[in-house]
Design an enzyme around this catalytic site. Sequence first.
Site, PDB file in Angstrom:
ATOM      1  N   GLY A 148       0.839  -1.181   0.000  1.00 23.66           N
ATOM      2  CA  GLY A 148       0.000   0.000   0.000  1.00 23.66           C
ATOM      3  C   GLY A 148       0.878   1.236   0.000  1.00 23.66           C
ATOM      4  N   CYS A 149       0.452   2.305  -0.660  1.00 19.31           N
ATOM      5  CA  CYS A 149       1.294   3.506  -0.746  1.00 19.31           C
ATOM      6  C   CYS A 149       1.478   4.147   0.627  1.00 19.31           C
ATOM      7  CB  CYS A 149       0.717   4.497  -1.753  1.00 19.31           C
ATOM      8  SG  CYS A 149      -1.024   4.907  -1.519  1.00 19.31           S
ATOM      9  N   ASN A 150       0.410   4.204   1.434  1.00 20.11           N
ATOM     10  CA  ASN A 150       0.539   4.735   2.784  1.00 20.11           C
ATOM     11  C   ASN A 150       1.406   3.823   3.636  1.00 20.11           C
ATOM     12  OD1 ASN A 150      -1.257   6.823   2.122  1.00 20.11           O
ATOM     13  ND2 ASN A 150      -3.034   5.662   2.797  1.00 20.11           N
ATOM     14  N   THR A 153       5.064   4.362   2.924  1.00 18.86           N
ATOM     15  CA  THR A 153       5.557   5.620   3.488  1.00 18.86           C
ATOM     16  C   THR A 153       5.874   5.470   4.970  1.00 18.86           C
ATOM     17  OG1 THR A 153       4.124   6.761   1.894  1.00 18.86           O
ATOM     18  CG2 THR A 153       5.105   8.087   3.628  1.00 18.86           C
TER      19      THR A 153
END
Length: 342
Positions: A148-150, A153
């Site tokens: 997932g992109c979040n 991060t």
Amino acid sequence: MTHSIAILGASGYTGAELVRVLSTHPDMEIKTLTGDRKAGMAMAEVFPFLRHLDLPLLQRIDEVDFGGIDLAFCALPHATSQSVIRALPSDLKVVDLSADFRLRDADAYRKWYGKPHDAPELQAEAVYGLTEFYRDQIRRARLVAGTGCNAATGQYALVPLIKASVIDVDEIIINLITGVSGAGRSLKENLLHAELSEGTNAYAIGGTHRHLGEFDQEFSKLAGRPVEVQFTPHLAPMNRGILATVYVRGDGQTVYDTLSAAYAGEPFIQMLPFGAAPSTHDVRGSNYVHVGVAADRREGRAQVFVALDNLTKGSSGQATQNANLMLGIEETTGLTMAPLFP
């Protein structure tokens, strides 16, 4: 050697980003594009910014001959990928950009996605695709699950710190701002310009965001015991980008030195000077991650800041980086383009 590539689900944002990235890749050639609802259309009709490219027409997945394909990127919606990938040739290398194979535990998948997994045998096979921490496993993998992109991060801020035991894992807060493209291309009322612009809002509050499943999985594995972080995402009126501010209990200089040592040889992770914070502007359209650390005014506490582009390093660029490893290509190939500015 040029490798033949298929992109399944090329009519979405991550599919279009894959085409943009791969269009100048010297060792990959896009042979097949699918988009069931737009089958028969040219990519130039769906995405005019790609009209300069000579690309195959979009077709339905059930019409594809995978005989000459070396690797397929699957940029389909969650819960769709698992059934599609299960039906692909068993020797075909696949990088999945959905959430379907990120969680190793079937019960965890059911908890966060509300349904049983339809391909548990593939769930067990898939390698988690955070390249910097799973590089060796990705090289040997047939199926890689993009993060997932979040989740990516937050992990760039925290994985080295948890691994080195320099922070208190019971006191982690992640506040994150993300651009609207992270929600996909489907029409949603709250994403209309008139309802999104000139404001911002928290969403998935109270620990309900699905990417928490990835945090739980990865941080608990590193710590050797259950770790649950506080995480609140905020939707901002920008097209691309994620900025995370992560609050930790730990000495600021030690946090900085630990992250600097962990990322010293990483081609896509840039450490800022101590006390500096990154901007989403500075990574836009690129595969780079900018990381900053600042000491808090309270002794023994620090903030870690991470900025990346959700469509590139958070998804399609990460997928290309993993595909490079899977195909025996130099990892950075096709991914060293400079960020877009302004």
